[in-house]
Each structure stands twice: as structure tokens, then as C-alpha cells.
Design an enzyme around this catalytic site. Structure first.
Site, PDB file in Angstrom:
ATOM      1  N   HIS A  54       0.808  -1.119  -0.135  1.00 43.77           N
ATOM      2  CA  HIS A  54      -0.100  -0.016  -0.046  1.00 43.77           C
ATOM      3  C   HIS A  54       0.820   1.306  -0.113  1.00 43.77           C
ATOM      4  O   HIS A  54       1.809   1.019   0.050  1.00 43.77           O
ATOM      5  CB  HIS A  54      -1.045  -0.062   1.209  1.00 43.77           C
ATOM      6  CG  HIS A  54      -1.789  -1.174   1.091  1.00 43.77           C
ATOM      7  ND1 HIS A  54      -2.881  -1.117   2.132  1.00 43.77           N
ATOM      8  CD2 HIS A  54      -2.342  -2.131   0.289  1.00 43.77           C
ATOM      9  CE1 HIS A  54      -3.699  -2.260   1.981  1.00 43.77           C
ATOM     10  NE2 HIS A  54      -3.319  -2.742   0.753  1.00 43.77           N
ATOM     11  N   GLU A  56       1.482   3.815   2.217  1.00 45.72           N
ATOM     12  CA  GLU A  56       2.344   4.206   3.176  1.00 45.72           C
ATOM     13  C   GLU A  56       3.445   3.335   3.322  1.00 45.72           C
ATOM     14  O   GLU A  56       4.613   3.885   3.676  1.00 45.72           O
ATOM     15  CB  GLU A  56       1.384   3.792   4.550  1.00 45.72           C
ATOM     16  CG  GLU A  56       0.106   4.748   4.621  1.00 45.72           C
ATOM     17  CD  GLU A  56      -1.204   4.171   4.130  1.00 45.72           C
ATOM     18  OE1 GLU A  56      -2.164   4.455   4.540  1.00 45.72           O
ATOM     19  OE2 GLU A  56      -0.745   3.051   3.279  1.00 45.72           O
ATOM     20  N   CYS A  91      -1.422  -0.785   7.578  1.00 48.41           N
ATOM     21  CA  CYS A  91      -0.564  -0.013   7.138  1.00 48.41           C
ATOM     22  C   CYS A  91      -0.310   0.950   8.478  1.00 48.41           C
ATOM     23  O   CYS A  91       0.698   1.586   8.888  1.00 48.41           O
ATOM     24  CB  CYS A  91      -1.017   1.041   5.999  1.00 48.41           C
ATOM     25  SG  CYS A  91      -0.990   0.205   4.849  1.00 48.41           S
ATOM     26  N   SER A 175     -22.051   2.882 -36.886  1.00 47.98           N
ATOM     27  CA  SER A 175     -21.657   3.927 -36.055  1.00 47.98           C
ATOM     28  C   SER A 175     -20.215   4.240 -36.016  1.00 47.98           C
ATOM     29  O   SER A 175     -19.674   5.129 -35.276  1.00 47.98           O
ATOM     30  CB  SER A 175     -21.859   3.416 -34.550  1.00 47.98           C
ATOM     31  OG  SER A 175     -21.540   2.194 -34.426  1.00 47.98           O
ATOM     32  N   THR A 203     -24.774  -6.021 -28.832  1.00 49.78           N
ATOM     33  CA  THR A 203     -23.170  -5.331 -29.434  1.00 49.78           C
ATOM     34  C   THR A 203     -22.419  -6.416 -29.834  1.00 49.78           C
ATOM     35  O   THR A 203     -21.799  -6.117 -30.825  1.00 49.78           O
ATOM     36  CB  THR A 203     -22.691  -4.369 -28.132  1.00 49.78           C
ATOM     37  OG1 THR A 203     -23.621  -3.427 -27.799  1.00 49.78           O
ATOM     38  CG2 THR A 203     -21.464  -3.894 -28.527  1.00 49.78           C
ATOM     39  N   ARG A 214      -6.496  -0.685 -25.707  1.00 47.74           N
ATOM     40  CA  ARG A 214      -5.465  -0.700 -26.605  1.00 47.74           C
ATOM     41  C   ARG A 214      -4.963   0.603 -26.839  1.00 47.74           C
ATOM     42  O   ARG A 214      -3.674   0.793 -27.197  1.00 47.74           O
ATOM     43  CB  ARG A 214      -5.729  -1.226 -27.914  1.00 47.74           C
ATOM     44  CG  ARG A 214      -6.503  -2.488 -27.960  1.00 47.74           C
ATOM     45  CD  ARG A 214      -6.960  -3.058 -29.320  1.00 47.74           C
ATOM     46  NE  ARG A 214      -7.869  -2.082 -29.992  1.00 47.74           N
ATOM     47  CZ  ARG A 214      -9.243  -2.125 -29.657  1.00 47.74           C
ATOM     48  NH1 ARG A 214      -9.679  -2.759 -28.675  1.00 47.74           N
ATOM     49  NH2 ARG A 214     -10.083  -1.379 -30.293  1.00 47.74           N
TER      50      ARG A 214
END
Length: 371
Positions: A54, A56, A91, A175, A203, A214
Site C-alpha cells: 500500500h 504508506e 499500514c 456507427s 453489441t 489498446r
């Protein structure tokens, strides 16, 4: 306190957190800057990919690598230091063991396993704790994490690209491309920060997209979720051609042979029907939250977009608008028709930004940010 009024170390910590944004999900994006009693930066760091250190701990390691002592120093951190053993150790204990004298944190961690316990443990060992600077910006960086912890739901951002008159495709479905290469690259950057990209079977069948990242830096690929009520996802679809990502297919169909075939192709198939024989979209989002999904980036057609909108499941719109009029065609979402203006779904503007020749508009559902 406004962003301009922040102390420079907290400003730097927030910038570090923003850098972590695309790499660290499902963990929150956190930055930490350690400043000595002389005001000099001793160490800095941000959240690493899941399972790694993390912010810290990274800042403490940076200080040690530079040979800088941190005893009595102040740690500026954009979220409460964790207080539990998860994939890494607490932490708050690491800061205390290093001799940090003061912690300035942006806000409390909403995770029930932390939720003030990190601050309490720091104060219990005599460390001064201040909370508040940079809170709004830190929360916005981690809006999906806060949503999952507070609501038990991921943050749902619906992306669409269209014309000035709101058309996302011609009547024949074409489109590509209404908006510019710059807008498409920017859209990939928003994909990269999400935990999953969500689309619908319509879709997949019509456009055969990969829906990967990408055109922007991508230390990881977000998972792909397909809403496919009848298990029609083709075995030769381009969505299978992306390395390093999981594919989940939510369906309403109990078809053992088809489920097994998709599983053999690498998908996880989850059956969640509603009363109409469609995928239960609300249950799907709750399931994704249980799987540690913070942000859902929707790139779907007007039918699934409309279903999500009508169910009240869209938190935010990410719209790219080209300076082009198309007249008739498909819209963003299949909602309505309404008899009164009051029946529409209202949003509030969050940001309007020029991207190449196009506009990027970010609009949030009224009251959504407060959960």
C-alpha cells in the site's frame, strides 16, 4: 478546503493516488508523502497492484532507500491507513513502528474492516491525527470503492459516443466512427480505470468488439461482462482474443451444454434470471460488488442502456459528442416515450472538456454522489 489551498505534500499525495488509479483496483487509489520536521519530503509512494504494498509502506520504503530518517515526521495520506490483515499487513502499524509523529489523512476508509480503527490505533500510540484535507478529491478518485463499501453496488458509468443531435448510430446500425480518434483514445483511458467493461449480446453480435484497452496505458485489462440472456455469445467472437482478462457472462438460460461450452472457452457463466426471463440487472450488480468490482464501464447498445436507465442503475454518463448532425438514427438509450418532462431522468453536469474536435461530457445522476 479547496484544492488550491491544500498543503503541497497533500497535493502531491493526491497526484500520486491518481497515478495508481488504473493499476490498483479493487483496492482504493491512495498516495502517501512523508515530510520531515524541516519540511523536506522524506519519502513518497502510492498503492501498488492488488496483493502488493500500500501507499504508506511504499513511502516508508522510499524514505529508507534514500537514507532519510522518518522518526517524528508527518505522513500525508489520502485515505485512512488500513488496520486489518488483508492481502498485506496493517499500514497503521507500519507507520507507528517507523516512528511517524503525525498523520494528515484526507478521509476515513469506508471499509467496515477499517472504518476509523486505523485512526484509533494511531492515536492510541500517541500519533497526532488530522482528518479532512483533500477529502472530496480523494473520494472522487475512489468513487467506485466508496460505492461498493457504502451501497454494496459498484459505480456504474455509461459511456456513449454520438452526434450533436444525440444519435449513436444510423438507422442501419452503422456507427464507426462518429467521434474522432482522440475521443476513442480518451474512452480507452476511462475503460482502463474500471474493474469491468460491461456490454450486451446485441453489441457482441452486431459489432464483434474486443472491448479491451489498446489506445491507453494499461497495466491490467479490466474484466469483461456480457449480458446474454439466451447464451448466444459466439465461440469465435473477437472478445475471446484478449489476454490477461476474465470474461463473465450473465444469463437467464439454464442450458448445461452451452454453459459448459462457454466455460471451456474461458468464461464464467452466472445464471441470474428475473421474472421476465431476462438477466436480473440489479442482482448482477450486487454480484459484481461481492466480487470486488468497484467501477463498471458500460459500452452497450441503446437497448441494454435503456434497461439499465429504466432500472435506475446508471450513476454517471460519459458522453462524447461530435460536431455532426445525423438526423434519424439510434439514440443513447431506449427509454420513454414520456408524457411529461418530469418523467425524464435528470443529471447534473460534472465536467465538459474538449477532446480533439469533440466534446467529452460527464454528467452524474442527481444525488448519486452522496449515495
Amino acid at each position: 478546503m479547496t484544492a488550491d489551498a491544500l498543503d503541497p505534500p497533500m497535493r502531491l499525495a493526491l497526484d500520486l493516488a491518481a497515478r495508481a488509479r488504473v493499476a490498483c483496483p479493487p483496492n482504493p487509489a491512495v498516495g502517501c508523502v512523508i515530510v520531515g520536521t524541516d519540511g523536506a519530503v522524506r519519502g513518497q509512494g502510492h498503492t501498488q497492484p492488488v496483493g502488493q504494498a500500500h501507499a504508506e509502506v511504499m513511502a516508508l520504503r522510499d524514505a529508507a532507500a534514500r537514507g532519510h530518517p522518518v522518526a517524528g515526521a508527518t505522513a500525508y495520506v489520502t485515505l485512512e491507513p488500513c488496520a486489518h490483515h488483508g492481502r498485506t499487513g496493517p499500514c497503521c502499524d507500519a507507520l507507528a513502528a517507523a516512528g511517524i509523529g503525525r498523520v494528515v489523512a484526507s478521509l476515513q476508509d469506508p471499509n467496515p474492516r477499517v472504518a476509523g480503527q486505523g485512526f484509533a490505533r494511531l492515536r492510541a500510540v500517541g500519533i497526532d491525527v488530522q482528518v479532512g484535507p483533500g477529502a472530496e478529491e480523494s473520494r472522487e478518485l475512489n468513487i467506485g470503492f466508496f460505492s461498493r463499501m457504502v451501497r454494496g453496488l459498484p459505480w456504474v458509468r455509461l459511456k456513449a459516443a454520438g452526434s450533436l443531435d444525440g444519435r449513436t448510430a444510423l438507422p442501419n446500425g452503422r456507427s464507426q466512427w462518429i467521434t474522432s480518434p482522440e475521443a476513442r483514445a480518451d474512452g480507452h483511458a476511462w475503460r482502463a480505470r474500471a474493474c469491468v467493461v460491461l456490454t450486451g449480446i446485441g453489441t457482441v453480435l452486431q459489432d464483434d468488439p474486443q472491448l479491451d484497452v489498446r489506445l491507453a496505458a494499461a497495466p491490467r485489462q479490466p474484466d469483461l461482462v456480457v449480458v446474454d440472456s439466451r447464451l448466444e455469445t459466439p465461440m469465435n467472437a473477437r472478445l475471446w482474443h484478449v489476454d490477461r482478462r476474465r470474461v463473465r457472462i450473465y444469463t437467464a438460460a439454464q442450458d448445461t451444454a452451452r454453459q459448459q461450452a462457454l466455460a471451456d472457452r474461458g468464461a464464467e457463466v452466472i445464471v441470474l434470471p428475473d421474472a421476465r426471463g431476462k438477466v436480473d440487472l440489479a442482482a448482477m450488480l450486487r454480484d459484481l460488488a461481492r466480487r470486488e468490482v468497484n467501477e463498471v464501464h458500460v459500452e452497450a447498445g441503446f437497448k441494454l442502456n435503456g434497461s439499465l436507465m429504466r432500472a435506475g442503475l446508471v450513476d454517471e454518463l460519459l458522453l462524447y459528442q461530435a460536431p455532426l448532425l445525423l438526423g434519424e438514427g439510434q439514440g443513447i438509450a431506449a427509454i420513454g416515450p414520456f408524457e411529461t418532462l418530469a418523467e425524464g431522468t435528470r443529471f447534473e453536469w460534472r465536467d465538459v472538456h474538449r477532446v480533439g474536435p469533440d466534446l467529452r461530457v460527464l454528467a452524474r445522476g442527481l444525488g448519486r454522489g452522496g449515495f
